[in-house]
Design a protein around this motif. Structure first.
Motif, short mmCIF file in Angstrom:
data_model
loop_
_atom_site.label_atom_id
_atom_site.label_comp_id
_atom_site.label_asym_id
_atom_site.label_seq_id
_atom_site.Cartn_x
_atom_site.Cartn_y
_atom_site.Cartn_z
N ALA A 287 -5.58 -4.02 5.03
CA ALA A 287 -4.59 -4.89 4.95
C ALA A 287 -4.01 -5.61 6.22
N ARG A 288 -4.21 -4.55 7.24
CA ARG A 288 -3.32 -5.01 8.59
C ARG A 288 -4.15 -5.83 9.26
N GLY A 289 -3.69 -7.03 9.59
CA GLY A 289 -3.97 -8.23 10.39
C GLY A 289 -5.00 -9.10 9.44
N ARG A 290 -4.97 -9.06 8.08
CA ARG A 290 -5.75 -9.94 7.36
C ARG A 290 -5.03 -11.10 7.05
N ALA A 291 -5.63 -12.16 6.67
CA ALA A 291 -5.10 -13.62 6.34
C ALA A 291 -4.12 -13.29 5.14
N PRO A 292 -2.97 -14.26 5.02
CA PRO A 292 -1.94 -13.95 3.98
C PRO A 292 -2.99 -14.27 2.68
N ALA B 167 5.63 -8.44 7.64
CA ALA B 167 4.38 -7.22 7.44
C ALA B 167 3.47 -7.35 6.26
N ALA B 168 2.21 -6.76 6.54
CA ALA B 168 1.25 -6.74 5.10
C ALA B 168 2.39 -5.83 4.23
N LEU B 169 2.03 -6.12 2.95
CA LEU B 169 2.41 -5.30 1.69
C LEU B 169 1.53 -4.68 0.87
N VAL B 170 1.64 -3.31 0.67
CA VAL B 170 0.84 -2.65 -0.29
C VAL B 170 1.70 -2.21 -1.12
N THR B 171 1.36 -2.63 -2.54
CA THR B 171 2.40 -2.11 -3.34
C THR B 171 2.02 -1.56 -4.73
N GLY B 172 2.29 -0.64 -5.24
CA GLY B 172 1.49 -0.03 -6.28
C GLY B 172 2.83 0.07 -7.48
N THR B 173 3.92 -0.49 -7.22
CA THR B 173 5.00 -0.42 -8.34
C THR B 173 4.57 -1.18 -9.71
N THR B 174 4.75 -0.61 -10.73
CA THR B 174 4.05 -1.18 -11.72
C THR B 174 5.54 -1.71 -12.86
N GLY B 175 5.27 -2.48 -13.91
CA GLY B 175 6.22 -2.88 -14.69
C GLY B 175 6.92 -4.15 -14.38
#
Ligand code: NAD
Length: 265
Positions: A247-252, A91-99
């Protein structure tokens, strides 16, 4: 329709994400994941978010926990994000976790070889534009003293904020230097005079401040102040959902919010 899953669904940002997903027909919520020992474990994600029944319980990290999701959106903690990587299944990943540590960041790089990963210290479109302005100002005013001041709520556990680091990095990169070589984190005691070219970083922790960032560029005779105020966590949720659509369907590969906004084009 973009099918998404949320890691950190019972968290402050996660709940705003669930809220907006449930009220926007562009999105469908496939799964919600949180801590097994949280009071919200296996509760309905919609009710936990105060958005009404969603029919999606907040599950735990395990095989198939993100089943059906085209995009997983993460606002959790670094250890949770890293533990989730084996369960993403492309799956595409959208991540906002910091630190994240350098090692944890390298694990994200490895996942980005197989799927699109949008990682941003701040998903607010306004902050993303601010970073662009800061870079331009830092380059145009090469002798200005730069100081970054950030304020956040009393529950925030890392400092300086990922956003403050991102803004300072934008300034440092525009001047062709590494932030680690020029950063002064807070000042205390006999510091001596300010050394030209350094970037000062200061963190305030108080009350329920959602997130405020100021970047000062001070020269002899004037001071330029660029800043951003987040008035609610919806700014992060809105930006992360915009990134999910992008991001969906975008290249790695590893992408940033600047890519999503077209600022690198
Ligand atoms: P929060 O503590 O309110 O929520 C975190 C959620 O993650 C909780 O629901 C918790 O149960 C869950 N979680 C923690 N460890 C877990 C684990 N091991 N397994 C499963 N779930 C786990 O925090 P928040 O304010 O929502 O912020 C979350 C993260 O996002 C933080 O790193 C914060 O700094 C960052 N953040 C980023 C942005 C941005 O735009 N990039 C904006 C705000 C916050």
């Amino acid at each position: 329709m973009v099918v998404v899953a949320i890691l950190g669904a019972a968290g402050r940002v996660g709940k705003r994400l669930v809220h907006r997903i449930l009220e926007d027909e562009t999105f469908s919520l496939a799964a919600a994941v949180g801590r097994a020992d949280a009071s919200t474990a296996f509760e309905d994600a919609g009710r936990t978010a105060g958005a009404g029944f969603a029919g999606i319980p907040i599950g735990v990290l395990e095989d198939e926990c993100f089943f059906g999701a085209e995009v997983v959106i993460d606002f959790s903690q670094p250890d949770a994000l890293i533990a989730a990587l084996p369960f993403l299944n492309g799956a595409a990943l959208v991540t906002g976790t910091t630190g994240l540590t350098a090692e944890q960041d390298a694990a994200l790089d490895a996942y980005a070889k197989t799927a699109p990963v949008v990682a941003a210290a701040n998903f607010s479109a306004g902050v993303t534009v601010l970073a662009d302005l800061v870079a331009r100002a830092a380059k145009a005013l090469p002798d200005a003293d730069i100081e970054v001041v950030e304020s956040h709520h009393r529950h925030k556990v890392d400092a300086p904020s990922g956003t403050a680091l991102f803004l300072a990095q934008s300034a440092a990169a525009a001047r062709g230097v590494q932030l680690a070589d020029v950063a002064d984190h807070g000042r205390h005691g006999r510091t001596g005079e300010r050394v030209s070219g350094r970037i000062g970083m200061h963190a305030l922790r108080m009350g329920d401040v959602v997130g405020e960032h100021e970047v000062w560029l001070a020269s002899d005779g004037d001071r330029l102040r660029l800043g951003h105020v987040a008035t609610s966590r919806d700014t992060f949720a809105v930006g992360a959902l915009r990134a999910a659509v992008w991001a969906r369907g975008r290249a790695p590969g590893r992408y940033t919010m600047q890519d999503v906004l077209g600022l690198h084009a």
